[in-house]
Design an enzyme around this catalytic site. Sequence first.
Site, short mmCIF file in Angstrom:
data_model
loop_
_atom_site.label_atom_id
_atom_site.label_comp_id
_atom_site.label_asym_id
_atom_site.label_seq_id
_atom_site.Cartn_x
_atom_site.Cartn_y
_atom_site.Cartn_z
CG HIS A 20 -0.77 2.33 -4.97
ND1 HIS A 20 -0.70 2.23 -6.32
CD2 HIS A 20 -1.96 2.94 -4.70
CE1 HIS A 20 -1.80 2.73 -6.88
NE2 HIS A 20 -2.56 3.18 -5.92
CG HIS A 41 -8.58 5.31 -6.61
ND1 HIS A 41 -8.01 6.56 -6.72
CD2 HIS A 41 -7.57 4.48 -6.24
CE1 HIS A 41 -6.73 6.49 -6.43
NE2 HIS A 41 -6.43 5.24 -6.16
CG HIS A 91 -9.20 -8.93 -17.28
ND1 HIS A 91 -9.40 -9.32 -18.58
CD2 HIS A 91 -10.40 -8.50 -16.82
CE1 HIS A 91 -10.67 -9.14 -18.90
NE2 HIS A 91 -11.29 -8.62 -17.86
CD GLU A 142 -2.67 1.67 0.35
OE1 GLU A 142 -3.17 2.80 0.39
OE2 GLU A 142 -2.91 0.83 -0.55
CG HIS A 164 -17.54 -7.08 -16.39
ND1 HIS A 164 -17.01 -5.95 -16.94
CD2 HIS A 164 -16.51 -7.98 -16.32
CE1 HIS A 164 -15.72 -6.13 -17.20
NE2 HIS A 164 -15.40 -7.35 -16.84
#
Length: 336
Positions: A81, A143, A309, A78, A251
């Site tokens: 990032h 986000h 992906h 985290e 989706h």
Amino acid sequence: MTGRIVARYRKLVFFTWFLTLDLIMFGAFVRLTDSGLGCPDWPGCYGKITPVGASAHIEQALSSMPYGAVSFSKAWIEMVHRYVGSILGMLIIAIVYFSWRYRRELGHSLRLAVVTLVAVCVQGAFGAWTVTHQLMPLVVTSHLLGGMLLLALMTWLAAREKTHAPVSALAVRWRPWMICGLALLFIQIALGGWVSTNYAALACMDFPTCHGQWVPDMDFRNGYSLVRGLGVLPSGEMISQQALTAIHWVHRNFALLVFVYLGLLGWKMRTDPGLRGPAHLLLALLAAQLLTGLTTIFFQWPLLIAVLHNGGAAGLTLVCVTLLVRLARAKDRIPT
């Protein structure tokens, strides 16, 4: 002197574009490893700059909940990032400075660089809200979309610095179709983000049917209830399997529409010399995206495939924006 300024600016833009793409990929890794709350405060980690200073707090969290959201590895994932995101913001500030200071030498308007700076600031705010709102699906999906928008803006900045074969004036007819394709792609990315943030990737374990049916039992109202916490409904009840199935099914089926639309568009545009390269890349990325999507189902969501992906969605975004920039140049050459 002008040549050196332009060369430095281009290196800065291309490096920032590459870092943006990397950060989106790493953001997917953060989300898929459940590291978003590895440091449950913001911008630091338990008020410290690094997880090293927060080791006592992390140890305490681990002892009270060994399989919870906090661990040393998740804290570092985290925080790395966040560090890279901060570096990206500083690089975009540098791009704005260059665009303003050397606007005559570069021959570009300052507007796009300023919009990109605003976008990265908003993206930083959503990064903070992701933590403070405890991975609320709406915030996490927003986000993700913000990251893709930032990548689109950086691709725009980078694409206008790159030379390519001339695009024929007739190719401008594909511009509105490409704009529509990019809009469809962003809708699909939003739907994919909603799948990921609600952990609905494995809601349907078979293909092309879902639970052995073309139209299974689904709960669209609760599946697409936006203002709620992770894994729960606004009423406080746990989200049902039918709601998760609805999220996954939409989706999956919207992906077919995007695949066919962009596939046909890429196939048509590949005949133009100035569009051939990105058009071929568009077709390749669509095929790869289909493959990783199916592999995610059949191999029960392996981490590497899931990250790829997400990367495929980013790749499709940058290719579509590149095609739009080139089509805009074709429009500029049409005699009036």
